[in-house]
Design a protein around this motif. Structure first.
Motif, PDB file in Angstrom:
ATOM      1  N   THR A  86       4.252   8.030 -11.756  1.00  0.00           N
ATOM      2  CA  THR A  86       5.442   7.196 -11.552  1.00  0.00           C
ATOM      3  C   THR A  86       5.144   5.764 -11.953  1.00  0.00           C
ATOM      4  OG1 THR A  86       7.052   6.423  -9.901  1.00  0.00           O
ATOM      5  CG2 THR A  86       4.796   6.702  -9.163  1.00  0.00           C
ATOM      6  N   ASP A  87       6.172   5.038 -12.324  1.00  0.00           N
ATOM      7  CA  ASP A  87       6.038   3.600 -12.594  1.00  0.00           C
ATOM      8  C   ASP A  87       6.797   2.775 -11.566  1.00  0.00           C
ATOM      9  OD1 ASP A  87       8.562   4.333 -13.381  1.00  0.00           O
ATOM     10  OD2 ASP A  87       8.570   3.168 -15.230  1.00  0.00           O
ATOM     11  N   ARG A  88       7.132   3.389 -10.405  1.00  0.00           N
ATOM     12  CA  ARG A  88       7.874   2.711  -9.355  1.00  0.00           C
ATOM     13  C   ARG A  88       6.962   2.447  -8.156  1.00  0.00           C
ATOM     14  NH1 ARG A  88      13.243   2.426  -9.775  1.00  0.00           N
ATOM     15  NH2 ARG A  88      13.270   1.931  -7.546  1.00  0.00           N
ATOM     16  N   PRO A  89       6.808   1.184  -7.719  1.00  0.00           N
ATOM     17  CA  PRO A  89       5.986   0.875  -6.541  1.00  0.00           C
ATOM     18  C   PRO A  89       6.530   1.498  -5.259  1.00  0.00           C
ATOM     19  CG  PRO A  89       6.386  -1.111  -7.845  1.00  0.00           C
ATOM     20  CD  PRO A  89       7.281  -0.050  -8.390  1.00  0.00           C
ATOM     21  N   ASP A  90       7.871   1.588  -5.109  1.00  0.00           N
ATOM     22  CA  ASP A  90       8.415   2.171  -3.887  1.00  0.00           C
ATOM     23  C   ASP A  90       8.109   3.661  -3.783  1.00  0.00           C
ATOM     24  OD1 ASP A  90      10.049   2.483  -6.104  1.00  0.00           O
ATOM     25  OD2 ASP A  90      11.853   2.745  -4.917  1.00  0.00           O
ATOM     26  N   THR A  91       8.077   4.362  -4.913  1.00  0.00           N
ATOM     27  CA  THR A  91       7.694   5.773  -4.904  1.00  0.00           C
ATOM     28  C   THR A  91       6.243   5.944  -4.495  1.00  0.00           C
ATOM     29  OG1 THR A  91       9.317   6.281  -6.634  1.00  0.00           O
ATOM     30  CG2 THR A  91       7.536   7.863  -6.301  1.00  0.00           C
ATOM     31  N   ALA A  92       5.372   5.066  -5.017  1.00  0.00           N
ATOM     32  CA  ALA A  92       3.955   5.126  -4.645  1.00  0.00           C
ATOM     33  C   ALA A  92       3.773   4.812  -3.161  1.00  0.00           C
ATOM     34  CB  ALA A  92       3.148   4.157  -5.507  1.00  0.00           C
ATOM     35  N   ALA A  93       4.495   3.829  -2.649  1.00  0.00           N
ATOM     36  CA  ALA A  93       4.389   3.486  -1.229  1.00  0.00           C
ATOM     37  C   ALA A  93       4.869   4.633  -0.349  1.00  0.00           C
ATOM     38  CB  ALA A  93       5.189   2.218  -0.938  1.00  0.00           C
ATOM     39  N   GLY A  94       5.961   5.281  -0.740  1.00  0.00           N
ATOM     40  CA  GLY A  94       6.443   6.426   0.019  1.00  0.00           C
ATOM     41  C   GLY A  94       5.451   7.575   0.018  1.00  0.00           C
ATOM     42  N   ALA A  95       4.774   7.780  -1.113  1.00  0.00           N
ATOM     43  CA  ALA A  95       3.766   8.840  -1.188  1.00  0.00           C
ATOM     44  C   ALA A  95       2.578   8.535  -0.282  1.00  0.00           C
ATOM     45  CB  ALA A  95       3.307   9.005  -2.629  1.00  0.00           C
ATOM     46  N   LEU A  96       2.179   7.279  -0.208  1.00  0.00           N
ATOM     47  CA  LEU A  96       1.076   6.902   0.684  1.00  0.00           C
ATOM     48  C   LEU A  96       1.424   7.198   2.139  1.00  0.00           C
ATOM     49  CD1 LEU A  96       0.018   3.512  -0.939  1.00  0.00           C
ATOM     50  CD2 LEU A  96      -1.406   5.554  -0.766  1.00  0.00           C
ATOM     51  N   LEU A  97       2.652   6.926   2.530  1.00  0.00           N
ATOM     52  CA  LEU A  97       3.071   7.162   3.908  1.00  0.00           C
ATOM     53  C   LEU A  97       3.199   8.651   4.215  1.00  0.00           C
ATOM     54  CD1 LEU A  97       5.738   4.341   4.290  1.00  0.00           C
ATOM     55  CD2 LEU A  97       3.396   4.374   5.159  1.00  0.00           C
ATOM     56  N   GLU A  98       3.179   9.497   3.191  1.00  0.00           N
ATOM     57  CA  GLU A  98       3.194  10.941   3.390  1.00  0.00           C
ATOM     58  C   GLU A  98       1.803  11.553   3.300  1.00  0.00           C
ATOM     59  OE1 GLU A  98       5.941  12.547   0.600  1.00  0.00           O
ATOM     60  OE2 GLU A  98       7.709  12.035   1.802  1.00  0.00           O
ATOM     61  N   GLY A  99       0.776  10.707   3.189  1.00  0.00           N
ATOM     62  CA  GLY A  99      -0.588  11.198   3.164  1.00  0.00           C
ATOM     63  C   GLY A  99      -1.145  11.469   1.787  1.00  0.00           C
ATOM     64  N   ARG A 100      -0.438  11.071   0.746  1.00  0.00           N
ATOM     65  CA  ARG A 100      -0.943  11.298  -0.608  1.00  0.00           C
ATOM     66  C   ARG A 100      -1.874  10.167  -1.031  1.00  0.00           C
ATOM     67  NH1 ARG A 100       4.377  13.478  -0.933  1.00  0.00           N
ATOM     68  NH2 ARG A 100       4.320  15.643  -1.642  1.00  0.00           N
ATOM     69  N   VAL A 101      -2.608  10.414  -2.098  1.00  0.00           N
ATOM     70  CA  VAL A 101      -3.544   9.443  -2.657  1.00  0.00           C
ATOM     71  C   VAL A 101      -2.958   8.888  -3.945  1.00  0.00           C
ATOM     72  CG1 VAL A 101      -5.887   9.070  -3.526  1.00  0.00           C
ATOM     73  CG2 VAL A 101      -5.485  10.676  -1.640  1.00  0.00           C
ATOM     74  N   VAL A 102      -3.009   7.574  -4.111  1.00  0.00           N
ATOM     75  CA  VAL A 102      -2.484   6.892  -5.291  1.00  0.00           C
ATOM     76  C   VAL A 102      -3.653   6.428  -6.153  1.00  0.00           C
ATOM     77  CG1 VAL A 102      -1.173   4.907  -6.128  1.00  0.00           C
ATOM     78  CG2 VAL A 102      -0.376   6.179  -4.130  1.00  0.00           C
ATOM     79  N   ILE A 108       2.238  -2.763  -4.053  1.00  0.00           N
ATOM     80  CA  ILE A 108       2.183  -1.747  -2.991  1.00  0.00           C
ATOM     81  C   ILE A 108       1.898  -2.400  -1.655  1.00  0.00           C
ATOM     82  CG2 ILE A 108       0.934   0.283  -2.173  1.00  0.00           C
ATOM     83  CD1 ILE A 108       0.524   1.117  -5.029  1.00  0.00           C
ATOM     84  N   ARG A 109       0.990  -3.370  -1.633  1.00  0.00           N
ATOM     85  CA  ARG A 109       0.650  -4.036  -0.364  1.00  0.00           C
ATOM     86  C   ARG A 109       1.830  -4.841   0.186  1.00  0.00           C
ATOM     87  NH1 ARG A 109      -4.168  -3.539   1.702  1.00  0.00           N
ATOM     88  NH2 ARG A 109      -5.961  -2.950   0.428  1.00  0.00           N
ATOM     89  N   ARG A 110       2.702  -5.325  -0.661  1.00  0.00           N
ATOM     90  CA  ARG A 110       3.883  -6.026  -0.168  1.00  0.00           C
ATOM     91  C   ARG A 110       4.830  -5.087   0.565  1.00  0.00           C
ATOM     92  NH1 ARG A 110       4.330  -8.694  -5.235  1.00  0.00           N
ATOM     93  NH2 ARG A 110       6.237  -7.527  -5.664  1.00  0.00           N
ATOM     94  N   ARG A 111       4.750  -3.814   0.266  1.00  0.00           N
ATOM     95  CA  ARG A 111       5.609  -2.832   0.906  1.00  0.00           C
ATOM     96  C   ARG A 111       4.952  -2.187   2.127  1.00  0.00           C
ATOM     97  NH1 ARG A 111       7.030  -3.274  -4.277  1.00  0.00           N
ATOM     98  NH2 ARG A 111       9.225  -2.937  -4.827  1.00  0.00           N
ATOM     99  N   ILE A 112       3.630  -2.082   2.125  1.00  0.00           N
ATOM    100  CA  ILE A 112       2.914  -1.503   3.262  1.00  0.00           C
ATOM    101  C   ILE A 112       1.958  -2.574   3.789  1.00  0.00           C
ATOM    102  CG2 ILE A 112       1.439   0.366   4.061  1.00  0.00           C
ATOM    103  CD1 ILE A 112       2.402   2.058   1.787  1.00  0.00           C
TER     104      ILE A 112
END
Length: 515
Positions: free
Chosen positions: A251-267, A174-178
């Motif tokens: 989800t098992d996808r890091p890009d989905t988790a990163a997108g959720a973080l950028l929308e204000g969600r908690v992972v 996740i940190r590699r994406r954000i």
């Protein structure tokens, strides 16, 4: 035995006697065969022992630690400690922690509780004769699965790497994406016996404070002996258990988790599982795929429409067949009615029983295909669909139309991207068939109204489950069933904090072209 005692009579602190402490460790672990003790002499005159669990400690790091310990300097460092007014023994542990062990994080443990927590996490414990404290060397490195392709949410276009069972690997993906300092992480240890590590990730300036605080409260209130998968956490933190719909997205996808973080969600990431949890979750989110944001807006909108149509097919098609053939034959074209009547002429069961039987057989075949070994799973599917289905039609037990209905229903259920939502639709399908068999189209209409009211009543961490449709938020309809192009999605959804919902900068508002 020296040292303070627990209520149960077990010593809490180390005694400082090497043999006695090693014996106590072996006693508490039941003389486990994977407990290894390596005796050595530190600084030329201090009898010591390095204790670790085989399989949890990395052998390369372990060998490095042993070589470092054999080179601990002698009296030179102790004279510095005496001049500083410190006991020589205390200086020995400090020098080992700060200057000798280079295997990563090394810390001093003061009692058996800290010792076993480090030992069972893969660390090696260095104990020195005469010392009431020990050193935990970071040698954890058990065998783990490498990063591979996601299995539950496959895409045609997009990243092809998924989460693993290692929590630190998942956080790094996740940190590699954000690459932003606003991405914060909090650590929790849950499970009285498993001591499972749980990480909570969020964007500090985007997440809603009330949502984050609710996550903290719910995680802090979990009191269970073991957490083996994120599903344990999901059932504890979900809003309500009396609903077929999932209120926590996984989800098992890091890009989905990163997108959720950028929308204000908690992972929420749980050690030991590749499936992470995203909260809050909205109903419309379960019909969106990560690939929707990598394709053009018109293609993504078409795919989402196909998924929504597949939802209604999977949920209502068997119920509509039962109601039309049982109560509302006049609504069918004459040619179709005659064809269906001819097919059902030799079928001994009414349409409702026939549909219920076929749906149950399909669920059995589906479960068998999942549980069977891969080498024979495909053969089971072929036997179930071709041999059993064709034989049942030829024997006059099932009509050919019902086989078509069940096949379309099964295929439509696989179109839904989220497996948890797909399972929910399968459960609702049986309820709809019962209502259709009892009351016809009136029963189906009543079931749809009941589901709509139920969805509107659900909440996920304080956010309405039916957002942005109820309550209506027109400015967020740009990314629901249809998706507008990225240059037009200027604002984040309601899941983000009100003061930081602007997604695009000034340059992003102008669309394509060079300035």
């Amino acid at each position: 035995m020296s040292g303070s005692m627990k209520n149960g009579g077990e010593p809490d602190s180390l005694s400082g006697k090497l043999d006695q402490d090693i014996e106590e460790i072996g006693r508490r672990l039941g003389g486990s065969s994977d407990l290894a003790v390596k005796s050595l002499v530190v600084s030329g005159r201090y009898p010591s022992a390095l204790v670790y669990l085989e399989g949890l400690a990395d052998q390369t790091l372990l060998q490095t630690a042993l070589e470092s310990l054999m080179r601990v300097p002698g009296d030179g460092g102790e004279s510095e400690a005496v001049q500083a007014g410190q006991p020589p023994e205390d200086d020995l542990l400090r020098r080992i922690c700060e200057r000798v062990l280079t295997t990563g994080g090394s810390s001093r443990v003061k009692d058996f509780n800290e010792l076993f927590q480090s030992l069972l996490s893969g660390d090696s414990i260095l104990m020195v004769e005469g010392q009431s404290e020990a050193i935990a060397a970071g040698t954890g490195g058990a065998e783990e699965r490498s990063v591979g392709e996601p299995t539950s949410q496959a895409v045609v276009r997009g990243p092809m790497e998924g989460f693993t069972e290692n929590i630190r690997t998942n956080i790094s993906q996740i940190r590699r994406r954000i690459r932003d300092t606003g991405l914060w992480s909090e650590k929790y240890i849950i499970g009285r016996r498993t001591h499972t590590e749980v990480a909570v990730l969020y964007m500090k300036d985007i997440v809603r404070p009330e949502v984050l605080e609710e996550v903290r409260i719910r995680l802090g209130s979990i009191d269970i002996d073991g957490i083996l998968e994120s599903g344990y956490i999901e059932e504890f933190i979900q809003e309500t258990t009396f609903t077929p719909f999932p209120t926590v997205f996984n989800t098992d996808r890091p890009d989905t988790a990163a997108g959720a973080l950028l929308e204000g969600r908690v992972v929420i990431i749980v050690d030991g599982t590749p499936f992470v949890l995203l909260v809050p979750a909205l109903f419309v989110q379960f019909f969106q795929s990560a690939e929707d944001y990598y394709q053009r807006a018109d293609i993504s909108s078409l795919l989402r429409l196909v998924r929504v149509i597949s939802l209604f097919i999977s949920m209502l098609l068997p119920a509509l067949y039962v109601s039309l053939t049982t109560y509302h034959q006049e609504m069918l074209p004459t040619a179709m009615l005659i064809s269906l009547a001819a097919q059902r002429e030799g079928v001994p069961f009414p349409a409702f029983v026939e549909a219920l039987l076929m749906e149950f057989i399909y669920e059995v075949l589906r479960e068998a295909g999942v549980r069977m070994p891969r080498t024979v799973g495909q053969a089971v599917s072929i036997v179930g669909t071709l041999v059993i289905g064709q034989a049942a039609v030829d024997a006059g037990i099932i009509s050919a139309a019902m086989v078509i209905i069940v096949s379309l229903t099964a295929i439509s259920s696989f179109v839904i991207p989220s497996i948890s939502m797909s399972i929910s639709v399968r459960i609702i399908r049986f309820g709809m068939m019962i209502l259709a068999g009892s009351f016809g189209l009136v029963g189906i209409f009543f079931g749809c109204v009941l589901l709509t009211v139920h969805i509107c009543s659900l909440r996920s961490f304080g956010v309405p489950y039916s957002m942005p449709f109820a309550p209506a938020a027109e400015d967020e309809w740009q990314d629901t069933i249809l998706r507008v192009p990225w240059p037009r999605m200027k604002r984040r959804p309601t899941t983000a904090v009100a003061g930081n919902r602007q997604r695009l900068g000034k340059r992003g508002h102008k669309g394509g072209g060079r300035s």
